[in-house]
Design a protein around this motif. Structure first.
Motif, PDB file in Angstrom:
ATOM      1  N   LEU A  46      83.280 -44.410 -39.135  1.00 60.33           N
ATOM      2  CA  LEU A  46      82.171 -44.135 -38.218  1.00 60.33           C
ATOM      3  C   LEU A  46      81.418 -45.385 -37.814  1.00 60.33           C
ATOM      4  N   ALA A  47      81.858 -46.542 -38.275  1.00 59.60           N
ATOM      5  CA  ALA A  47      81.124 -47.782 -38.029  1.00 59.60           C
ATOM      6  C   ALA A  47      81.028 -48.086 -36.540  1.00 59.60           C
ATOM      7  N   LEU A  48      79.938 -48.709 -36.163  1.00 59.85           N
ATOM      8  CA  LEU A  48      79.642 -49.018 -34.774  1.00 59.85           C
ATOM      9  C   LEU A  48      80.301 -50.317 -34.353  1.00 59.85           C
ATOM     10  N   SER A  49      80.913 -50.305 -33.181  1.00 59.43           N
ATOM     11  CA  SER A  49      81.456 -51.538 -32.620  1.00 59.43           C
ATOM     12  C   SER A  49      80.442 -52.098 -31.616  1.00 59.43           C
ATOM     13  N   THR A  50      80.519 -53.403 -31.368  1.00 59.82           N
ATOM     14  CA  THR A  50      79.592 -53.992 -30.400  1.00 59.82           C
ATOM     15  C   THR A  50      79.880 -53.474 -28.996  1.00 59.82           C
ATOM     16  N   ALA A  51      81.133 -53.117 -28.697  1.00 58.04           N
ATOM     17  CA  ALA A  51      81.452 -52.546 -27.383  1.00 58.04           C
ATOM     18  C   ALA A  51      80.742 -51.210 -27.203  1.00 58.04           C
ATOM     19  N   GLU A  52      80.727 -50.378 -28.254  1.00 50.34           N
ATOM     20  CA  GLU A  52      80.020 -49.100 -28.174  1.00 50.34           C
ATOM     21  C   GLU A  52      78.523 -49.314 -27.992  1.00 50.34           C
ATOM     22  N   LEU A  53      77.986 -50.313 -28.669  1.00 52.17           N
ATOM     23  CA  LEU A  53      76.561 -50.616 -28.538  1.00 52.17           C
ATOM     24  C   LEU A  53      76.242 -50.994 -27.087  1.00 52.17           C
ATOM     25  N   GLN A  54      77.046 -51.863 -26.503  1.00 48.05           N
ATOM     26  CA  GLN A  54      76.813 -52.298 -25.132  1.00 48.05           C
ATOM     27  C   GLN A  54      76.977 -51.156 -24.134  1.00 48.05           C
ATOM     28  N   ASP A  55      77.900 -50.235 -24.393  1.00 42.59           N
ATOM     29  CA  ASP A  55      78.203 -49.154 -23.455  1.00 42.59           C
ATOM     30  C   ASP A  55      77.292 -47.937 -23.587  1.00 42.59           C
ATOM     31  N   CYS A  56      76.474 -47.878 -24.621  1.00 37.26           N
ATOM     32  CA  CYS A  56      75.649 -46.686 -24.813  1.00 37.26           C
ATOM     33  C   CYS A  56      74.605 -46.569 -23.703  1.00 37.26           C
ATOM     34  N   ASP A  57      74.280 -45.311 -23.365  1.00 37.00           N
ATOM     35  CA  ASP A  57      73.240 -45.055 -22.364  1.00 37.00           C
ATOM     36  C   ASP A  57      71.855 -45.039 -22.992  1.00 37.00           C
ATOM     37  N   ALA A  58      71.805 -44.779 -24.295  1.00 32.10           N
ATOM     38  CA  ALA A  58      70.550 -44.727 -25.050  1.00 32.10           C
ATOM     39  C   ALA A  58      70.892 -44.908 -26.518  1.00 32.10           C
ATOM     40  N   LEU A  59      69.892 -45.226 -27.328  1.00 29.92           N
ATOM     41  CA  LEU A  59      70.116 -45.436 -28.755  1.00 29.92           C
ATOM     42  C   LEU A  59      68.991 -44.791 -29.547  1.00 29.92           C
ATOM     43  N   ILE A  60      69.382 -43.988 -30.528  1.00 29.90           N
ATOM     44  CA  ILE A  60      68.412 -43.398 -31.457  1.00 29.90           C
ATOM     45  C   ILE A  60      68.841 -43.853 -32.844  1.00 29.90           C
ATOM     46  N   MET A  61      67.971 -44.578 -33.533  1.00 30.79           N
ATOM     47  CA  MET A  61      68.328 -45.200 -34.807  1.00 30.79           C
ATOM     48  C   MET A  61      67.556 -44.572 -35.963  1.00 30.79           C
ATOM     49  N   GLY A  62      68.260 -44.339 -37.080  1.00 30.52           N
ATOM     50  CA  GLY A  62      67.632 -43.741 -38.242  1.00 30.52           C
ATOM     51  C   GLY A  62      67.985 -44.412 -39.551  1.00 30.52           C
ATOM     52  N   SER A  63      67.039 -44.333 -40.473  1.00 25.08           N
ATOM     53  CA  SER A  63      67.218 -44.937 -41.793  1.00 25.08           C
ATOM     54  C   SER A  63      66.314 -44.251 -42.799  1.00 25.08           C
ATOM     55  N   ALA A  95      65.285 -45.660 -26.138  1.00 18.72           N
ATOM     56  CA  ALA A  95      65.523 -45.764 -27.574  1.00 18.72           C
ATOM     57  C   ALA A  95      64.472 -44.968 -28.345  1.00 18.72           C
ATOM     58  N   ALA A  96      64.825 -44.564 -29.553  1.00 16.89           N
ATOM     59  CA  ALA A  96      63.907 -43.863 -30.445  1.00 16.89           C
ATOM     60  C   ALA A  96      64.371 -44.092 -31.874  1.00 16.89           C
ATOM     61  N   VAL A  97      63.525 -43.697 -32.836  1.00 18.49           N
ATOM     62  CA  VAL A  97      63.831 -43.921 -34.246  1.00 18.49           C
ATOM     63  C   VAL A  97      63.511 -42.677 -35.074  1.00 18.49           C
ATOM     64  N   PHE A  98      64.134 -42.601 -36.263  1.00 18.32           N
ATOM     65  CA  PHE A  98      63.864 -41.512 -37.202  1.00 18.32           C
ATOM     66  C   PHE A  98      64.075 -42.001 -38.626  1.00 18.32           C
ATOM     67  N   THR A  99      63.430 -41.300 -39.590  1.00 16.19           N
ATOM     68  CA  THR A  99      63.509 -41.725 -40.983  1.00 16.19           C
ATOM     69  C   THR A  99      63.326 -40.542 -41.933  1.00 16.19           C
ATOM     70  N   GLY A 143      57.463 -35.609 -39.455  1.00 16.89           N
ATOM     71  CA  GLY A 143      57.233 -35.587 -38.025  1.00 16.89           C
ATOM     72  C   GLY A 143      56.052 -36.458 -37.666  1.00 16.89           C
ATOM     73  N   THR A 144      56.260 -37.439 -36.797  1.00 16.23           N
ATOM     74  CA  THR A 144      55.195 -38.339 -36.367  1.00 16.23           C
ATOM     75  C   THR A 144      55.359 -38.633 -34.885  1.00 16.23           C
ATOM     76  N   PRO A 145      54.325 -39.150 -34.234  1.00 16.20           N
ATOM     77  CA  PRO A 145      54.487 -39.546 -32.841  1.00 16.20           C
ATOM     78  C   PRO A 145      55.426 -40.748 -32.681  1.00 16.20           C
ATOM     79  N   TYR A 146      55.680 -41.475 -33.768  1.00 14.30           N
ATOM     80  CA  TYR A 146      56.563 -42.645 -33.717  1.00 14.30           C
ATOM     81  C   TYR A 146      58.035 -42.258 -33.747  1.00 14.30           C
ATOM     82  N   GLY A 147      58.337 -41.053 -34.239  1.00 12.95           N
ATOM     83  CA  GLY A 147      59.722 -40.602 -34.308  1.00 12.95           C
ATOM     84  C   GLY A 147      59.861 -39.444 -35.275  1.00 12.95           C
ATOM     85  N   ALA A 148      61.048 -38.870 -35.301  1.00 16.41           N
ATOM     86  CA  ALA A 148      61.330 -37.745 -36.190  1.00 16.41           C
ATOM     87  C   ALA A 148      61.385 -38.232 -37.635  1.00 16.41           C
TER      88      ALA A 148
END
Length: 186
Positions: A46-63, A95-99, A143-148
Protein backbone atom coordinates in the motif's frame (compact mmCIF):
# COMPACT_ATOMS: atom_id res chain seq x y z
CA UNK A 1 -5.73 10.22 -1.89
CA UNK A 2 -5.86 9.20 1.74
CA UNK A 3 -2.34 8.82 3.15
CA UNK A 4 -2.02 7.50 6.68
CA UNK A 5 -0.16 5.45 9.24
CA UNK A 6 -2.06 3.21 11.65
CA UNK A 7 -0.56 0.97 14.28
CA UNK A 8 -3.53 -0.39 16.23
CA UNK A 9 -6.36 0.20 13.77
CA UNK A 10 -8.04 3.40 14.99
CA UNK A 11 -6.45 5.62 12.36
CA UNK A 12 -7.29 2.96 9.76
CA UNK A 13 -10.96 3.16 10.82
CA UNK A 14 -10.89 6.92 10.32
CA UNK A 15 -9.26 6.45 6.91
CA UNK A 16 -12.02 4.01 5.93
CA UNK A 17 -14.74 6.42 7.10
CA UNK A 18 -13.12 9.28 5.19
CA UNK A 19 -12.96 7.04 2.11
CA UNK A 20 -16.72 6.41 2.49
CA UNK A 21 -17.28 10.16 2.50
CA UNK A 22 -15.16 10.55 -0.63
CA UNK A 23 -17.27 7.85 -2.32
CA UNK A 24 -20.53 9.51 -1.21
CA UNK A 25 -19.33 12.68 -2.94
CA UNK A 26 -18.86 10.72 -6.17
CA UNK A 27 -15.08 10.30 -6.17
CA UNK A 28 -12.87 7.24 -5.91
CA UNK A 29 -10.52 7.23 -2.90
CA UNK A 30 -7.02 5.85 -3.11
CA UNK A 31 -5.77 4.68 0.29
CA UNK A 32 -2.03 4.51 0.90
CA UNK A 33 -0.02 3.87 4.04
CA UNK A 34 3.37 4.80 5.35
CA UNK A 35 5.30 1.85 6.73
CA UNK A 36 7.41 2.16 9.84
CA UNK A 37 10.60 0.17 10.29
CA UNK A 38 8.84 -2.49 12.37
CA UNK A 39 6.01 -3.15 9.90
CA UNK A 40 7.52 -2.35 6.50
CA UNK A 41 6.73 -5.76 5.03
CA UNK A 42 3.01 -5.63 5.89
CA UNK A 43 2.47 -2.17 4.41
CA UNK A 44 4.69 -2.49 1.33
CA UNK A 45 1.76 -3.21 -1.01
CA UNK A 46 0.00 0.00 0.00
CA UNK A 47 3.03 2.28 0.06
CA UNK A 48 2.76 5.62 -1.71
CA UNK A 49 4.80 6.37 -4.80
CA UNK A 50 5.89 9.90 -5.68
CA UNK A 51 4.02 9.56 -9.00
CA UNK A 52 0.79 8.90 -7.10
CA UNK A 53 1.48 11.89 -4.87
CA UNK A 54 1.97 14.17 -7.87
CA UNK A 55 -1.12 12.81 -9.67
CA UNK A 56 -3.54 13.07 -6.74
CA UNK A 57 -6.40 15.57 -6.98
CA UNK A 58 -6.46 16.03 -3.19
CA UNK A 59 -4.71 14.64 -0.12
CA UNK A 60 -6.10 13.70 3.28
CA UNK A 61 -3.38 12.66 5.73
CA UNK A 62 -3.77 10.78 9.00
CA UNK A 63 -1.62 9.65 11.89
CA UNK A 64 -1.98 8.49 15.45
CA UNK A 65 -0.92 11.10 17.98
CA UNK A 66 2.69 10.70 19.05
CA UNK A 67 3.40 13.18 21.85
CA UNK A 68 1.40 15.86 20.04
CA UNK A 69 3.02 15.18 16.68
CA UNK A 70 2.56 12.93 13.65
CA UNK A 71 4.15 9.48 13.41
CA UNK A 72 7.85 9.64 12.50
CA UNK A 73 7.26 7.65 9.29
CA UNK A 74 5.00 10.40 7.94
CA UNK A 75 7.52 13.07 8.92
CA UNK A 76 10.26 11.09 7.16
CA UNK A 77 8.06 10.78 4.07
CA UNK A 78 7.56 14.56 3.86
CA UNK A 79 11.27 15.17 4.37
CA UNK A 80 11.86 13.24 1.14
CA UNK A 81 9.50 15.36 -1.00
CA UNK A 82 11.83 18.25 -1.82
CA UNK A 83 11.70 17.44 -5.52
CA UNK A 84 7.88 17.65 -5.54
CA UNK A 85 8.04 20.83 -3.47
CA UNK A 86 10.45 22.50 -5.91
CA UNK A 87 8.19 21.57 -8.85
CA UNK A 88 5.04 22.75 -7.07
CA UNK A 89 3.44 19.36 -7.63
CA UNK A 90 0.85 19.85 -4.86
CA UNK A 91 0.18 23.57 -5.19
CA UNK A 92 -3.52 24.47 -5.01
CA UNK A 93 -4.70 20.94 -4.27
CA UNK A 94 -7.20 20.51 -1.40
CA UNK A 95 -5.87 18.86 1.74
CA UNK A 96 -7.06 17.81 5.20
CA UNK A 97 -5.80 15.85 8.20
CA UNK A 98 -7.04 13.32 10.77
CA UNK A 99 -5.70 11.65 13.92
CA UNK A 100 -6.44 9.27 16.78
CA UNK A 101 -5.26 9.09 20.37
CA UNK A 102 -5.83 6.93 23.42
CA UNK A 103 -7.07 9.79 25.60
CA UNK A 104 -9.08 12.99 25.31
CA UNK A 105 -6.07 15.15 26.11
CA UNK A 106 -3.53 13.13 24.15
CA UNK A 107 -2.44 15.99 21.89
CA UNK A 108 -4.90 15.60 19.01
CA UNK A 109 -5.14 19.24 18.07
CA UNK A 110 -1.38 19.81 18.13
CA UNK A 111 -0.94 16.66 16.03
CA UNK A 112 -3.47 17.91 13.47
CA UNK A 113 -1.81 21.33 13.37
CA UNK A 114 1.67 19.82 12.98
CA UNK A 115 0.46 17.66 10.08
CA UNK A 116 -0.73 20.80 8.31
CA UNK A 117 2.77 22.30 8.19
CA UNK A 118 4.18 20.21 5.29
CA UNK A 119 0.88 20.56 3.41
CA UNK A 120 1.07 24.34 3.70
CA UNK A 121 4.73 24.34 2.62
CA UNK A 122 3.67 22.39 -0.48
CA UNK A 123 1.08 25.11 -1.24
CA UNK A 124 -1.97 22.95 -0.61
CA UNK A 125 -5.36 24.44 0.30
CA UNK A 126 -6.25 23.20 3.77
CA UNK A 127 -9.82 22.27 4.70
CA UNK A 128 -11.20 21.48 8.14
CA UNK A 129 -14.60 20.68 9.55
CA UNK A 130 -16.85 23.73 9.92
CA UNK A 131 -18.86 24.29 13.09
CA UNK A 132 -22.03 24.02 10.99
CA UNK A 133 -21.56 20.25 11.20
CA UNK A 134 -23.86 19.16 14.06
CA UNK A 135 -21.54 16.38 15.22
CA UNK A 136 -18.83 18.89 16.01
CA UNK A 137 -21.09 20.50 18.60
CA UNK A 138 -22.43 17.21 19.97
CA UNK A 139 -19.39 14.95 20.19
CA UNK A 140 -18.11 13.80 23.56
CA UNK A 141 -15.17 12.02 21.98
CA UNK A 142 -13.24 12.94 18.82
CA UNK A 143 -13.76 15.61 16.19
CA UNK A 144 -12.25 19.08 15.83
CA UNK A 145 -12.46 21.96 13.37
CA UNK A 146 -8.84 21.12 12.41
CA UNK A 147 -9.78 17.64 11.17
CA UNK A 148 -11.41 14.33 11.99
CA UNK A 149 -10.27 12.48 15.09
CA UNK A 150 -10.97 9.51 17.35
CA UNK A 151 -10.49 9.21 21.10
CA UNK A 152 -10.12 5.55 21.98
CA UNK A 153 -10.53 6.00 25.73
CA UNK A 154 -13.88 7.75 25.36
CA UNK A 155 -15.43 5.50 22.71
CA UNK A 156 -13.38 2.31 22.80
CA UNK A 157 -11.59 1.12 19.70
CA UNK A 158 -14.63 1.66 17.45
CA UNK A 159 -15.49 5.09 16.10
CA UNK A 160 -18.39 6.81 17.84
CA UNK A 161 -21.40 7.90 15.78
CA UNK A 162 -20.14 11.50 15.77
CA UNK A 163 -16.56 10.56 14.91
CA UNK A 164 -17.80 8.46 12.00
CA UNK A 165 -20.09 11.22 10.68
CA UNK A 166 -17.39 13.88 10.98
CA UNK A 167 -14.79 11.70 9.21
CA UNK A 168 -17.23 11.00 6.36
CA UNK A 169 -18.05 14.70 6.11
CA UNK A 170 -14.37 15.61 5.91
CA UNK A 171 -13.85 13.11 3.08
CA UNK A 172 -16.89 14.42 1.19
CA UNK A 173 -15.82 18.04 1.72
CA UNK A 174 -12.34 17.47 0.30
CA UNK A 175 -13.72 15.50 -2.67
CA UNK A 176 -16.22 18.27 -3.46
CA UNK A 177 -13.45 20.87 -3.31
CA UNK A 178 -11.31 18.80 -5.68
CA UNK A 179 -14.25 18.48 -8.10
CA UNK A 180 -14.83 22.22 -7.94
CA UNK A 181 -11.21 23.04 -8.64
CA UNK A 182 -11.03 20.58 -11.52
CA UNK A 183 -14.21 22.06 -13.05
CA UNK A 184 -12.85 25.60 -12.79
CA UNK A 185 -9.57 24.60 -14.47
CA UNK A 186 -11.28 23.30 -17.60
Amino acid sequence: MILYYSRNGSTQQLADAIANGVRKAGAEPLLRTIASDDDAASARDLALSTAELQDCDALIMGSPTRFGHMHSGLQKFWEQTSREWLRGALVDKPAAVFTSSSSMHGGQESTLLSMLVPLLHHGMMVLGIPYTEPGLQQTTSGGTPYGASHVEHAAGSRLSQHELALAEELGARVAKAAFGLRTNQH
